[in-house]
Structures are given as C-alpha cells and as structure tokens.
Motif scaffolding. Structure first.
Motif, PDB file in Angstrom:
ATOM      1  N   LEU A  32      87.560  99.641  21.679  1.00 10.09           N
ATOM      2  CA  LEU A  32      86.356 100.306  21.967  1.00 10.09           C
ATOM      3  C   LEU A  32      85.516 100.598  20.749  1.00 10.09           C
ATOM      4  O   LEU A  32      84.331 100.797  20.990  1.00 10.09           O
ATOM      5  CB  LEU A  32      86.731 101.524  22.780  1.00 10.09           C
ATOM      6  N   HIS A  33      86.114 100.600  19.574  1.00  4.69           N
ATOM      7  CA  HIS A  33      85.338 100.718  18.412  1.00  4.69           C
ATOM      8  C   HIS A  33      84.809  99.283  17.851  1.00  4.69           C
ATOM      9  O   HIS A  33      83.739  99.406  17.625  1.00  4.69           O
ATOM     10  CB  HIS A  33      86.546 101.148  17.171  1.00  4.69           C
ATOM     11  N   THR A  34      85.671  98.256  17.894  1.00  7.63           N
ATOM     12  CA  THR A  34      85.189  96.916  17.510  1.00  7.63           C
ATOM     13  C   THR A  34      83.980  96.397  18.205  1.00  7.63           C
ATOM     14  O   THR A  34      83.232  95.860  17.649  1.00  7.63           O
ATOM     15  CB  THR A  34      86.511  95.972  17.343  1.00  7.63           C
ATOM     16  N   VAL A  35      84.007  96.651  19.608  1.00 16.78           N
ATOM     17  CA  VAL A  35      82.860  96.074  20.343  1.00 16.78           C
ATOM     18  C   VAL A  35      81.765  96.785  19.891  1.00 16.78           C
ATOM     19  O   VAL A  35      80.601  96.321  20.000  1.00 16.78           O
ATOM     20  CB  VAL A  35      83.267  96.527  21.788  1.00 16.78           C
ATOM     21  N   LEU A  36      81.694  98.069  19.517  1.00 17.21           N
ATOM     22  CA  LEU A  36      80.429  98.706  18.970  1.00 17.21           C
ATOM     23  C   LEU A  36      79.975  98.006  17.635  1.00 17.21           C
ATOM     24  O   LEU A  36      78.847  97.824  17.424  1.00 17.21           O
ATOM     25  CB  LEU A  36      80.592 100.107  18.722  1.00 17.21           C
ATOM     26  N   TYR A  37      80.968  97.849  16.564  1.00 17.45           N
ATOM     27  CA  TYR A  37      80.479  97.080  15.396  1.00 17.45           C
ATOM     28  C   TYR A  37      79.825  95.822  15.651  1.00 17.45           C
ATOM     29  O   TYR A  37      79.068  95.260  14.870  1.00 17.45           O
ATOM     30  CB  TYR A  37      81.494  97.324  14.650  1.00 17.45           C
ATOM     31  N   GLN A  38      80.612  95.198  16.800  1.00 16.08           N
ATOM     32  CA  GLN A  38      79.914  93.720  17.056  1.00 16.08           C
ATOM     33  C   GLN A  38      78.568  93.789  17.608  1.00 16.08           C
ATOM     34  O   GLN A  38      77.669  92.933  17.622  1.00 16.08           O
ATOM     35  CB  GLN A  38      81.157  92.891  18.139  1.00 16.08           C
ATOM     36  N   THR A  39      78.460  94.689  18.593  1.00 18.19           N
ATOM     37  CA  THR A  39      77.186  94.999  19.251  1.00 18.19           C
ATOM     38  C   THR A  39      75.994  95.386  18.649  1.00 18.19           C
ATOM     39  O   THR A  39      75.066  95.126  18.512  1.00 18.19           O
ATOM     40  CB  THR A  39      77.250  95.979  20.548  1.00 18.19           C
ATOM     41  N   PHE A  40      76.482  96.369  17.615  1.00 18.79           N
ATOM     42  CA  PHE A  40      75.090  97.233  16.738  1.00 18.79           C
ATOM     43  C   PHE A  40      75.902  96.904  15.279  1.00 18.79           C
ATOM     44  O   PHE A  40      76.660  97.441  14.507  1.00 18.79           O
ATOM     45  CB  PHE A  40      75.382  98.336  16.836  1.00 18.79           C
ATOM     46  N   PRO A  41      75.201  95.708  14.370  1.00 22.42           N
ATOM     47  CA  PRO A  41      75.530  95.309  13.045  1.00 22.42           C
ATOM     48  C   PRO A  41      75.271  96.720  12.334  1.00 22.42           C
ATOM     49  O   PRO A  41      75.727  96.623  11.108  1.00 22.42           O
ATOM     50  CB  PRO A  41      74.597  94.011  12.770  1.00 22.42           C
ATOM     51  N   ASP A  42      74.350  97.400  12.510  1.00 18.39           N
ATOM     52  CA  ASP A  42      73.932  98.585  11.799  1.00 18.39           C
ATOM     53  C   ASP A  42      75.042  99.722  11.852  1.00 18.39           C
ATOM     54  O   ASP A  42      74.682 100.792  11.099  1.00 18.39           O
ATOM     55  CB  ASP A  42      72.614  99.067  11.825  1.00 18.39           C
ATOM     56  N   VAL A  43      75.947  99.882  12.690  1.00 21.44           N
ATOM     57  CA  VAL A  43      76.822 100.966  12.936  1.00 21.44           C
ATOM     58  C   VAL A  43      77.761 100.791  11.689  1.00 21.44           C
ATOM     59  O   VAL A  43      78.342  99.791  11.426  1.00 21.44           O
ATOM     60  CB  VAL A  43      77.518 100.803  14.265  1.00 21.44           C
ATOM     61  N   GLY A  44      77.831 102.247  11.205  1.00 27.97           N
ATOM     62  CA  GLY A  44      78.976 102.179  10.040  1.00 27.97           C
ATOM     63  C   GLY A  44      80.171 103.039  10.260  1.00 27.97           C
ATOM     64  O   GLY A  44      81.094 103.108   9.456  1.00 27.97           O
ATOM     65  N   ALA A  45      80.077 103.788  11.645  1.00 33.45           N
ATOM     66  CA  ALA A  45      81.096 104.687  11.699  1.00 33.45           C
ATOM     67  C   ALA A  45      81.111 105.111  13.079  1.00 33.45           C
ATOM     68  O   ALA A  45      80.252 105.117  14.052  1.00 33.45           O
ATOM     69  CB  ALA A  45      81.218 105.976  10.994  1.00 33.45           C
ATOM     70  N   VAL A  46      82.101 104.901  13.831  1.00 31.26           N
ATOM     71  CA  VAL A  46      82.442 105.317  15.050  1.00 31.26           C
ATOM     72  C   VAL A  46      83.531 106.716  15.339  1.00 31.26           C
ATOM     73  O   VAL A  46      84.796 106.700  14.626  1.00 31.26           O
ATOM     74  CB  VAL A  46      83.082 104.354  16.161  1.00 31.26           C
TER      75      VAL A  46
END
Length: 208
Positions: A82-96
């Motif tokens: 659930l974390h990695t899918v956010l980093y893959q979807t949003f390249p500008d995400v730096g923290a979850v």
C-alpha cells in the motif's frame, strides 16, 4: 544499491515521526506503518511488529518498489504494498504514513458503505498541499478492510490515478493513509485529517 546517507536521513525521519504520532495517540503499540523515499527505486519502511513510539535504526529497513527487502532478513509490514503503490503512482511523494487513531477508525465505521467522506467549508482544508480555499471539496475514499493487500493496492492505485489531487484515504475500521512530498508535509496532513475527523464526529453527535 542505495545511498546509505539518504537511508539514514529517511530512517531518522521515520523514527521521529513514530515518536510524535505515538505521543498523540494516533499509533498505539505496534500498530501503523511508515515509510520515506530514499531514491527512485528504494524506500525506507518500518519493520513489522515494532512499537512505533520506541523505534530505533534497526526497526527501519529498505525495500524496493515491489516490496522486496534489500540487504535485510527482516520483514516489513504486510501492508508495504500500500506504500509502494503510492510511490509508483506519484513520483513526487516522499513519505507515507499509516495511522490507527480512534477518530479515523470510528468515523470510517460510521460512513455508509460505498460512500466517501466529503469535507467542505473547513478553513483547515488549506493545510493540504495544493488546496488554497475552504470552498473546495476534499473527497476521502473509504475502502473496505481486507487481508488481500495486493487487491487493495490495485484498488487504491486505480482510484488515485483518477483523483491525483486527494491526499489520503481511510480503510474501514482500520485507519488512515496519507502522504506528502516530505515527511513534514505528511505529518501536517495527519494533523489536519485528525482535526477534520474530530469535527465531523462532533457534528454527527450534535445532530443526533
């Protein structure tokens, strides 16, 4: 390989976040999981089953964006995908950050099945990145809790590809996921969500 210095910075940001969130009562005991981006291919993430108010460097490991551990025999949370899918979807995400507060958990159980939480008219909506007016509407989807994490990850990915401006979601009876460009942004989002959740619950109570 990943940069050790960048890992150390990411790990310390996770440790500091854990102490703060535990102190607020939003991540009791070993619940919750946190992550921070190291580079385009790696994230630092909490090791499964660790007390979030007592994190040390050994409680933060590295995984790739498929959730595979890197140079570690430790096991990350079952929800790492659930974390990695956010980093893959949003390249500008730096923290979850995934938290388990009472208010997020209770509110998610009170909302009708299939309906998102709609926040509108609150001045504090401007605490979220990209929101500059209380007149906007913040739609927070509520996904049903499940042990099928890959399926839930696909579901969240599909929703946020269609709604990239939204900064978080709830899992029914479970808790909150939110993210930001930096850990500071992410922590600000958690605080804002918690205030808004309390406002919504109080409004429901008064209207009864």
């Amino acid at each position: 390989m990943f940069d050790v210095t960048r890992y150390a910075i990411a790990a310390q940001s996770i440790i500091d976040a854990g102490r703060f969130l535990y102190g607020q009562g939003w991540s009791p005991a070993t619940s919750s999981n946190y992550s921070a981006r190291i580079d385009d291919e790696h994230i630092a993430v909490t090791v499964s089953g660790r007390h979030k108010g007592q994190l040390v460097a050994g409680d933060v490991m590295v995984v790739d964006l498929s959730g595979n551990p890197i140079q570690s025999n430790a096991r990350s949370s079952a929800e790492t995908r659930l974390h990695t899918v956010l980093y893959q979807t949003f390249p500008d995400v730096g923290a979850v950050l995934h938290t388990h507060s009472v208010k997020a958990t209770v509110l998610s159980r009170l909302l009708p099945a299939g309906e998102p939480l709609k926040l509108q008219g609150y001045e504090l909506q401007k605490a979220f990145s990209g929101v500059d007016t209380h007149e906007s509407q913040l739609t927070v989807p509520v996904f049903d809790n499940t042990q099928d994490i890959p399926a839930l990850a696909d579901q969240t990915r599909d929703w946020f590809r269609q709604h990239p401006e939204q900064p978080g979601y709830l899992i029914r009876g479970h808790g909150l996921y939110t993210w930001g460009r930096t850990m500071s942004d992410c922590l600000r989002h958690v605080e804002a969500f918690e205030f808004l959740f309390e406002c919504e619950l109080e409004t429901m109570r008064v209207r009864r």
